[in-house]
Design an enzyme around this catalytic site. Structure first.
Site, PDB file in Angstrom:
ATOM      1  N   SER B  75       0.793  -1.235   0.000  1.00 37.63           N
ATOM      2  CA  SER B  75       0.000   0.000   0.000  1.00 37.63           C
ATOM      3  C   SER B  75       0.820   1.277   0.000  1.00 37.63           C
ATOM      4  O   SER B  75       0.285   2.357  -0.242  1.00 37.63           O
ATOM      5  CB  SER B  75      -0.926   0.027   1.224  1.00 37.63           C
ATOM      6  OG  SER B  75      -1.893  -0.981   1.096  1.00 37.63           O
ATOM      7  N   LYS B  78       0.453   3.388  -2.942  1.00 35.95           N
ATOM      8  CA  LYS B  78      -0.741   4.213  -3.178  1.00 35.95           C
ATOM      9  C   LYS B  78      -0.423   5.700  -3.161  1.00 35.95           C
ATOM     10  O   LYS B  78      -0.986   6.481  -3.925  1.00 35.95           O
ATOM     11  CB  LYS B  78      -1.804   3.915  -2.105  1.00 35.95           C
ATOM     12  CG  LYS B  78      -2.406   2.513  -2.234  1.00 35.95           C
ATOM     13  CD  LYS B  78      -3.268   2.157  -1.018  1.00 35.95           C
ATOM     14  CE  LYS B  78      -3.854   0.758  -1.164  1.00 35.95           C
ATOM     15  NZ  LYS B  78      -4.419   0.240   0.100  1.00 35.95           N
ATOM     16  N   TYR B 199      -2.985  -2.850 -10.605  1.00 36.44           N
ATOM     17  CA  TYR B 199      -2.953  -2.586  -9.163  1.00 36.44           C
ATOM     18  C   TYR B 199      -2.139  -3.644  -8.416  1.00 36.44           C
ATOM     19  O   TYR B 199      -1.298  -3.327  -7.563  1.00 36.44           O
ATOM     20  CB  TYR B 199      -4.388  -2.507  -8.630  1.00 36.44           C
ATOM     21  CG  TYR B 199      -4.457  -2.339  -7.135  1.00 36.44           C
ATOM     22  CD1 TYR B 199      -4.054  -1.145  -6.541  1.00 36.44           C
ATOM     23  CD2 TYR B 199      -4.915  -3.362  -6.315  1.00 36.44           C
ATOM     24  CE1 TYR B 199      -4.098  -0.987  -5.161  1.00 36.44           C
ATOM     25  CE2 TYR B 199      -4.970  -3.213  -4.950  1.00 36.44           C
ATOM     26  CZ  TYR B 199      -4.558  -2.022  -4.373  1.00 36.44           C
ATOM     27  OH  TYR B 199      -4.601  -1.872  -3.004  1.00 36.44           O
ATOM     28  N   TYR B 251      -4.088   3.780   7.665  1.00 39.11           N
ATOM     29  CA  TYR B 251      -5.325   3.009   7.771  1.00 39.11           C
ATOM     30  C   TYR B 251      -6.264   3.698   8.774  1.00 39.11           C
ATOM     31  O   TYR B 251      -6.379   4.921   8.740  1.00 39.11           O
ATOM     32  CB  TYR B 251      -5.012   1.559   8.147  1.00 39.11           C
ATOM     33  CG  TYR B 251      -4.070   0.906   7.164  1.00 39.11           C
ATOM     34  CD1 TYR B 251      -4.311   0.970   5.792  1.00 39.11           C
ATOM     35  CD2 TYR B 251      -2.927   0.257   7.592  1.00 39.11           C
ATOM     36  CE1 TYR B 251      -3.445   0.392   4.879  1.00 39.11           C
ATOM     37  CE2 TYR B 251      -2.052  -0.324   6.681  1.00 39.11           C
ATOM     38  CZ  TYR B 251      -2.319  -0.253   5.326  1.00 39.11           C
ATOM     39  OH  TYR B 251      -1.469  -0.816   4.432  1.00 39.11           O
ATOM     40  N   VAL B 269       1.248  -3.632   4.006  1.00 39.70           N
ATOM     41  CA  VAL B 269       1.214  -4.897   4.738  1.00 39.70           C
ATOM     42  C   VAL B 269       2.468  -5.740   4.511  1.00 39.70           C
ATOM     43  O   VAL B 269       2.666  -6.754   5.169  1.00 39.70           O
ATOM     44  CB  VAL B 269      -0.044  -5.738   4.406  1.00 39.70           C
ATOM     45  CG1 VAL B 269      -1.290  -5.066   4.947  1.00 39.70           C
ATOM     46  CG2 VAL B 269      -0.152  -5.985   2.910  1.00 39.70           C
TER      47      VAL B 269
END
Lengths: 613, 613
Positions: B75, B78, B199, B251, B269
């Protein structure tokens, strides 16, 4: 009109004041949004009111529009009451009772976190919990405590609008439901009515846009109200409250707020917005028309416009760490200072790499000080004497000081002597340097660069036997001022003068006395010191001082005997008599004097070039 | 061992490196948390790996532990892909498709906002939407574009871990559900498998803790990778991405993160955390054991510990605006510079309030520059010449420059001439000052303080008729160097010399040539200039120059004719001849020279005192 004074007598308009007035004018025609009506009293507000106030961290307040119109503080109070609770009850207790997460819901949501705590202190549930904690601790005094704290943040006594308070109380069923729900889970204890009265009263305190700006500036100024100078909250409470304001202060508009504005803020349904940017400003806005989230429409636009115009976003920092080192040199590249004898010069020239100077500038923060420490990681580049000139340093942050201390304590080898220069009593960084010294950090501190270099050079000369000849008697033949004189002329001059012995610690020349004598140092050591007792140079046998007496020029410095000092003293009259009988020699001396002075002018000019370069 | 070199040859350990190593040692025994297992390949990670890297905005990377071990970015990608989308597709398009609000839910939540947009680009729904927008725009090239961008942020070519990619694809049903849900609402268009492949590949790119630190530093350095110097994202994209990271990067731990750490960050993660603090640092951590939120346990602790140790919280700014004004004076309190004739001195003394000097220091930001403008609001305090000495200024921020421009353009009356001093070519603020000038701001710029004061003084002297006598012929009797000579001696000297006329713009003395002549200025004006072509002083009829030729001392400056200049030129030989026949007069001249030089030493010393005081 000798000084070209302008004719105006009203204060000149600063660019920031102009910008604030412009923004006020620009948004005045904006009539979007509705005055809050869920409490009948709030609906009576004049929707056209619009005030903008900016308070700086040095206590100046800029104002445009209706900045003196009172309105109820409403939810803006939540921020200050949270800070109060953190300070009064301790962070552990408060943080255990109230979360710090954004709720993603409306301000009056009854929803709690999965652990049954309110999401944060900026929504009603959290604020009621916060007031409940204070009510539990202070009983009937709770509201007065809150009112006093709000007043101290504002810098004036604030009062409650009783009509609004009654209206809040009568229509407060939703908050009553929240309070009872909280009591179910132990979030509040005791009499719910008392807690809610405290809370409703707190929301009904009357403030102005100016008050909100000063309150904001108290946050921005790390808990010290910059107008009154009073400490109104601890650092910890301020930092944590601002953090919660950032994530949750603008109701469920938080992400957008961080995205577009990025200044910690809290709004209230009375039409007020308080914003605070650490070390920059406090902002207070009043305009009662609200958007669907409950935020003042013109308030939001004003915050956005100001943030855009002046890059106020908290993440908008622009520094180039490299500018913190203005110069970095050793004496291989820069000539040493004047006032050294040839044999000292020779010692210093052989060891010209023994002194390294870093001229630091601006703010020594975490990032800039780390950069400084990285300039000193090469063992070969770390000299016997490291002079850090802080003369141009404006601030040392706590983190910068930590790295500074670490540099001297752990990074530099024990063989390096660290010398801090350029820290006079009125230096903005004097307190931190003093604190470092008091913590036992091994460092020498000098008010001026010159004094530091002199001291370091003396140490080098001393270590290499340079002062061994202090005790050896020098005859006049080595005197630069007497160069070119015949042995007979030297003998005649010597006979004319008086041999004088000064004890160590005697002031031989007082700068304030008229110049009457020239001294040729025969044995011992003397130092030339400025009016501020800064040692300008050290003289050893073979050097002269007070020579401006020969041309009747005023003294510019004191001269002190560092050791017992033996001098040949010649008065101005005696020299005039010598001149009568020894025209050639006297002319030669005058020429030597001009040459010495020309050298000093050159040195001083080079020094000025370096300082201004 | 002339330079006291320490014996060690390994680099010295800076305090920050020491702190990073200490933190690494402190948290190594921490075994809380679990390696991510929802993708089988991730479960294979060695849970003991632990690396911390800090990259500075000047491109230095500190490392402790396993900073070279590759792991998948997950992530963390992102953030960078969002920045890429903002730059490539435009903010309008991206912001219309993806929100900027924290979701308050887990990263893999399928919930959308009420308007059916993903909450933000840091949760899976937003990131998939973001990759979808890129896939729509770039087709099959989308992933290569992403990989290239990630590589440019890291400063090296990054590759995909194909096993993880396959594993992601096989177990990606939840993300597949999100993608289809997004397509229902038009959030993504086109082939869902292609979008998800893009992705999943993006999540499977291999990085190291060092890579994350450099990526973070690229954000911290406003979009320029400080290691490669390459511009990898626009300012706008960087600022907006950091804002979303702050509110949603960790998060559903965002509020706590802002409360405790306050540094924009994104975790993955795979065990990685990237953090970026503008103008300060980039931080990369790798430790695969995760907490319940999906954040690396040791990573969080490391961020907290570093933030605490060095006050890295974005709201932790500590500046005292007042330190930006180092001095504020007019010439009523400070003596003017040397090199003026008595009648000029008299004009200047009568108008000593006509020049006001503000010596500025450190960073001219929004807050400090506003403070400066407020020092100039009293019309009576605004002089004909305002000299702003920027010599000690390290930075001017954009907002500071806006206020600076506003000060000169709008605040100061037209009767005030603003002079900026202390901006040489290599000054860190030279570009901004140049930009201001190019924008048409009415300001005079001088490289040194001295040059600025000289110019302003000349203007004042000129305005008050001080130069009217340039055209009047001066005889030798007014020459300070010849004071005390009899009319006969003056006449003899005059006969000895040669009358020379120099055209305007001629260099009369070249500092590099040996000193051979002294000049007595009879008519016109000349200026003394330093090697760097800075005008040191202006001379008018009745003054001499080149006088060091009389004592065979080297020149220190050039002299240029400003107007046509008539001089009496006397060579060193001619003076020696005069000396033979006029011993008394020559002695007198030598004494006058010593007096002139003593005055210059005094002036220079006073100037040094002021500069270092």
């Amino acid at each position: 009109m000798p000084n070209f004074l302008p004719l105006a007598t009203t204060p000149l308009e600063t660019p920031l004041l102009r910008a604030i007035r412009d923004i006020h004018t620009r948004f005045t025609p904006l009539h979007d949004g509705e005055v809050a009506s869920y409490i009948p009293e709030l609906g009576k507000a004049d929707p056209d009111h619009f005030g903008i106030a900016v308070a700086t961290t040095d206590g100046h307040v800029y104002e445009a529009g209706d900045t003196a119109v009172p309105f109820t503080i409403q939810s803006v109070s939540k921020a200050i009451v949270y800070a109060l609770a953190l300070d009064m009850l301790g962070s552990e207790k408060v943080e255990a009772a109230i979360g710090v997460e954004p709720s993603g819901e409306a301000f009056n949501s009854i929803r709690l976190k999965a652990d049954n705590r309110p999401f944060n202190a900026m929504v009603n549930a959290g604020a009621i919990c916060c007031s409940g904690l204070l009510a539990e601790a202070a009983g009937d005094e709770a509201f007065e405590l809150i009112r006093t704290t709000l007043s101290r943040f504002a810098g004036r006594e604030l009062e409650v609008d009783d009509a609004v308070f009654q209206s809040e109380r009568q229509t407060g069923d939703r908050n009553r439901a929240i309070a009872y729900l909280l009591r179910t889970y132990g979030g509040v204890r005791g009499d719910v009515d008392h807690i809610l009265d405290t809370y409703f009263r707190q929301c009904s305190v009357l403030v102005t846009a100016r008050d909100l700006a000063v309150m904001g500036a108290s946050f921005a100024n790390h808990g010290v109200n910059p107008v009154t100078g009073e400490m109104v909250a601890s650092n910890y409470a301020v930092a944590r409250t601002l953090a919660v304001m950032i994530s949750s202060g603008m109701y469920d508009f938080a992400g957008e707020w961080i995205y577009r504005v990025g200044v910690p803020a809290k709004s209230g349904v009375g039409g007020g917005i308080l914003a605070a940017l650490p070390s920059q400003l406090g902002l207070g806005i009043f305009s009662p028309r609200l958007d669907a989230h409950g935020n003042s429409v013109r308030g939001l636009r004003t915050c956005s416009a100001l943030s855009d115009a002046f890059d106020l976003h908290m993440l908008s920092r622009r520094d180039d760490v490299r500018t913190c080192i203005a110069a970095d040199y050793d004496f291989r590249t820069v000539p040493s200072k004047p006032g050294r004898q040839p044999h000292e010069q020779s010692i210093l020239e052989q060891r010209s790499g023994s002194i390294r100077v870093l001229e630091l500038a601006g703010k020594l923060s975490f990032a800039t000080m780390d950069y400084v420490t990285r300039r000193l990681t090469d063992p070969a580049g770390v000299p016997a004497f490291l002079i850090l000139n802080l003369h141009r340093v404006s601030t040392i942050t706590d983190a910068g000081l930590r790295l500074f201390t670490g540099l001297i304590r752990n990074q530099l080898p024990a063989s390096t002597t660290t010398v801090i220069a350029g820290v006079e009593g009125n230096s903005p960084v004097a307190p931190q340097v003093k604190a470092m010294k008091e913590e036992g950090v091994r460092v020498r501190i000098f008010p001026t660069y010159d004094a530091a270099v002199d001291w370091a050079e003396d140490q080098i000369v001393y270590r290499h036997g340079g002062f061994s000849q202090i005790g050896i008697e020098a005859d006049l033949s080595g005197q630069a001022l007497l160069a070119g004189l015949s042995p007979q002329e030297l003998a005649d001059l010597s006979r004319l003068g008086t041999r004088v012995v000064f004890d160590a610690g005697t002031r031989i020349i007082d700068a304030n006395e008229p110049p009457a004598r020239v001294y040729f140092l025969v044995r011992g050591m003397v130092s030339v010191r400025s009016m501020h007792d800064v040692r300008l140079s050290t003289l050893i046998p073979g050097m002269a001082f007070g020579e401006l007496a020969l041309i009747d020029q005023p003294r510019s410095a004191d001269v002190w005997a560092d050791t017992e000092a033996v001098c040949l003293e010649i008065s101005a009259e005696q020299f005039r008599a010598f001149q009568e009988t020894h025209a050639r020699a006297a002319d030669r001396i005058m020429r030597n004097l001009a040459i010495l002075l020309a050298g000093r002018v050159r040195m001083a000019t080079a020094r000025i070039d370096m300082l201004t370069g």
